[in-house]
Design a protein around this motif. Sequence first.
Motif, PDB file in Angstrom:
ATOM      1  N   PHE A 161       0.827  -1.206   0.000  1.00 20.35           N
ATOM      2  CA  PHE A 161       0.000   0.000   0.000  1.00 20.35           C
ATOM      3  C   PHE A 161       0.858   1.252   0.000  1.00 20.35           C
ATOM      4  O   PHE A 161       0.528   2.246  -0.632  1.00 20.35           O
ATOM      5  N   TYR A 165       0.242   4.071  -2.761  1.00 20.61           N
ATOM      6  CA  TYR A 165      -0.269   5.391  -2.413  1.00 20.61           C
ATOM      7  C   TYR A 165       0.801   6.463  -2.275  1.00 20.61           C
ATOM      8  O   TYR A 165       0.496   7.621  -2.038  1.00 20.61           O
ATOM      9  N   ARG A 209      -8.348   9.292   3.829  1.00 21.90           N
ATOM     10  CA  ARG A 209      -8.250   8.458   2.639  1.00 21.90           C
ATOM     11  C   ARG A 209      -8.124   6.993   3.041  1.00 21.90           C
ATOM     12  O   ARG A 209      -8.754   6.109   2.449  1.00 21.90           O
ATOM     13  N   GLN A 211      -9.292   5.568   5.547  1.00 23.57           N
ATOM     14  CA  GLN A 211     -10.607   5.085   5.943  1.00 23.57           C
ATOM     15  C   GLN A 211     -11.445   4.712   4.726  1.00 23.57           C
ATOM     16  O   GLN A 211     -12.107   3.675   4.694  1.00 23.57           O
ATOM     17  N   ARG A 212     -11.388   5.598   3.718  1.00 25.71           N
ATOM     18  CA  ARG A 212     -12.183   5.329   2.519  1.00 25.71           C
ATOM     19  C   ARG A 212     -11.671   4.086   1.788  1.00 25.71           C
ATOM     20  O   ARG A 212     -12.449   3.288   1.274  1.00 25.71           O
ATOM     21  N   ILE A 213     -10.358   3.941   1.763  1.00 20.84           N
ATOM     22  CA  ILE A 213      -9.804   2.767   1.090  1.00 20.84           C
ATOM     23  C   ILE A 213     -10.227   1.497   1.814  1.00 20.84           C
ATOM     24  O   ILE A 213     -10.630   0.508   1.204  1.00 20.84           O
ATOM     25  N   LEU A 215     -12.838   1.069   3.536  1.00 15.78           N
ATOM     26  CA  LEU A 215     -14.246   0.859   3.216  1.00 15.78           C
ATOM     27  C   LEU A 215     -14.382   0.194   1.850  1.00 15.78           C
ATOM     28  O   LEU A 215     -15.120  -0.779   1.670  1.00 15.78           O
ATOM     29  N   ALA A 216     -13.632   0.719   0.874  1.00 13.90           N
ATOM     30  CA  ALA A 216     -13.700   0.156  -0.480  1.00 13.90           C
ATOM     31  C   ALA A 216     -13.275  -1.304  -0.473  1.00 13.90           C
ATOM     32  O   ALA A 216     -13.824  -2.132  -1.199  1.00 13.90           O
ATOM     33  N   MET A 217     -12.296  -1.623   0.369  1.00 17.74           N
ATOM     34  CA  MET A 217     -11.835  -3.009   0.435  1.00 17.74           C
ATOM     35  C   MET A 217     -12.900  -3.895   1.060  1.00 17.74           C
ATOM     36  O   MET A 217     -13.156  -5.008   0.609  1.00 17.74           O
ATOM     37  N   GLN A 218     -13.510  -3.387   2.116  1.00 21.34           N
ATOM     38  CA  GLN A 218     -14.551  -4.164   2.781  1.00 21.34           C
ATOM     39  C   GLN A 218     -15.718  -4.424   1.846  1.00 21.34           C
ATOM     40  O   GLN A 218     -16.305  -5.495   1.848  1.00 21.34           O
ATOM     41  N   CYS A 219     -16.053  -3.400   1.039  1.00 20.55           N
ATOM     42  CA  CYS A 219     -17.159  -3.552   0.105  1.00 20.55           C
ATOM     43  C   CYS A 219     -16.903  -4.683  -0.874  1.00 20.55           C
ATOM     44  O   CYS A 219     -17.823  -5.198  -1.483  1.00 20.55           O
ATOM     45  N   ARG A 220     -15.651  -5.017  -1.059  1.00 17.63           N
ATOM     46  CA  ARG A 220     -15.365  -6.077  -2.017  1.00 17.63           C
ATOM     47  C   ARG A 220     -14.841  -7.326  -1.309  1.00 17.63           C
ATOM     48  O   ARG A 220     -14.033  -8.072  -1.833  1.00 17.63           O
ATOM     49  N   GLY A 221     -15.276  -7.498  -0.091  1.00 15.72           N
ATOM     50  CA  GLY A 221     -15.060  -8.774   0.583  1.00 15.72           C
ATOM     51  C   GLY A 221     -13.683  -8.977   1.192  1.00 15.72           C
ATOM     52  O   GLY A 221     -13.239 -10.105   1.376  1.00 15.72           O
ATOM     53  N   PHE A 222     -12.997  -7.907   1.522  1.00 15.53           N
ATOM     54  CA  PHE A 222     -11.671  -8.041   2.128  1.00 15.53           C
ATOM     55  C   PHE A 222     -11.781  -8.654   3.524  1.00 15.53           C
ATOM     56  O   PHE A 222     -12.627  -8.260   4.315  1.00 15.53           O
ATOM     57  N   ILE A 226      -4.920 -10.606   1.147  1.00 11.37           N
ATOM     58  CA  ILE A 226      -4.965 -10.130  -0.232  1.00 11.37           C
ATOM     59  C   ILE A 226      -4.707 -11.323  -1.129  1.00 11.37           C
ATOM     60  O   ILE A 226      -3.695 -11.998  -1.005  1.00 11.37           O
TER      61      ILE A 226
END
Lengths: 270, 251
Positions: A161, A165, A209, A211-213, A215-222, A226
């Motif tokens: 990461f 980033y 940021r 936090q948002r990342i 969230l995005a990971m959780q939304c896709r089943g993290f 990885i």
Amino acid sequence: MARIDSTIFDLGSLDALAYRRSGIHALDPRTKVVTTALFVLTVVSFDKYTLSALLPFVLFPLALFVRAELPVGQILKKLLLALPFVFFIGIFNPWFDQRPLLEFGPLTITGGWVSFASILLRSVLTVTAALTLIATTSFTGICMALEKLGCPRVFALQLMFLYRYLFVLVEEATRLIRARALRSFHGRGHSLRVFGSLLGQLLLRSLERAQRIHLAMQCRGFDGEIRMRRPLGIHLRDVVFLLGWSGWFAVCRTWNLPQLLGTLFLELFA
Amino acid sequence: MSHHIVEVADLCYAYPDGTAALNGVNFCIHHGESVAIVGANGAGKSTLLLHLNGYLTPMQGRVRIGDYPLTKETLQDARRSVGMVFQDPDDQLFMPTVYDDVAFGPLNLGLPLDEVDLRVEAALSQVGALHLKDRPPYHLSGGEKRAVAIASVLSMSPDILVMDEPTTGLDPRGRRMLIEQLHSFQHTKIIATHDLDLVLDLCERTIVIREGRVTADGPTLDIFRDEAFLAESHLEKPLRLQACPICSRKG
């Protein structure tokens, strides 16, 4: 700022080399990571006055360069970036260590100069090896290899990461600094206080940021792991590469080859 | 049809610092609908979206996705059926290459590798970004990033697409292409946006939010014709519904 900027984006170009194809690129990342680590460990394990015994180690990065068809100039440029740091680490040795070690007629070379040269040589060797590793394996490949080799997953993920980033962070910092520059006149606005709040801003933005990342990971089943689709597998060529090179390192570590060669020449022609 | 439904009932939420963001939101979205959520800055749109994927848990009221109420137990299923596209693609594209990113969801679902491959290719070609497969995401343009971000959600074959400001940062042509793409998707769509012209193109239904409440919910055209109401909600008629400044000056 522009300079840091371009340097960082240049880092991406090093990584881009990793998408080429060659015998070296095709090796399993683990093989390359372990071999490079062995190389670095062997090189730094020598006594501080060692010079000649280090020379045969040049063969390793050199061979990789040729086999992987890397652009030499590009890697050397990166190497130059690291050298000033090394230079300042070693530059005081000649003052502290005045013990004469070698004499060429009227010229006396002190231990300090020899150890300084040794530090320079070692850093050139190790940094080149590390750069070659990235250029043939890609940063991600290295992170995956580290994880597979038993390095804690959190650490490997952090590295990955960080790399992803870094570019975004640099862009954000550049924007902040540009905004400050446009509104500070006659050097006003360049105080430490302003710089502090600038850094604070950057930290807050990064936290948001992150936090948002997440969230995005959780939304896709993290779920903490990885998963990546990469063919990983140790083949015969990996074993040969690892054993061959570590054997070479062992030989160079045990015997001082240039010295042996020199003695041999002297005996032949004497 | 009872599935693919999004039902929000009496939803209230206040942020930890005490700011009330939602004060009793009610609506129900059916399968295949395309709904816009519009409102002023700070009206509570983003907070609402964060409830739809279970990132925030309601303080009061409930959210139903499909056949289940959204709870800790059903969170995984809900996240699978609700595909969320974030405002800043950089937040969504966190993997080293485009392929890895689009494959991230399917791999986490535990799909077999062949299936993952198929899904990635299908999702990328659906947004016209298959050629970007091996590129690292930080080198892409804004439009390309947006396309890949959408593909990364499509690859999980969600039933519902939730988007936060999908057209920010796109040039007019990129925006037009995005609208056409979204038009071709069969999914139930929920789009939070300030781009009312996009709403006119894509959404037959509009929900207006103001100070954490639904102030209007109905056919898009009906809402956009009510100029007084729009002004009250800090909105204005989509440009295409306004008189042409050049023609009207002549007339």
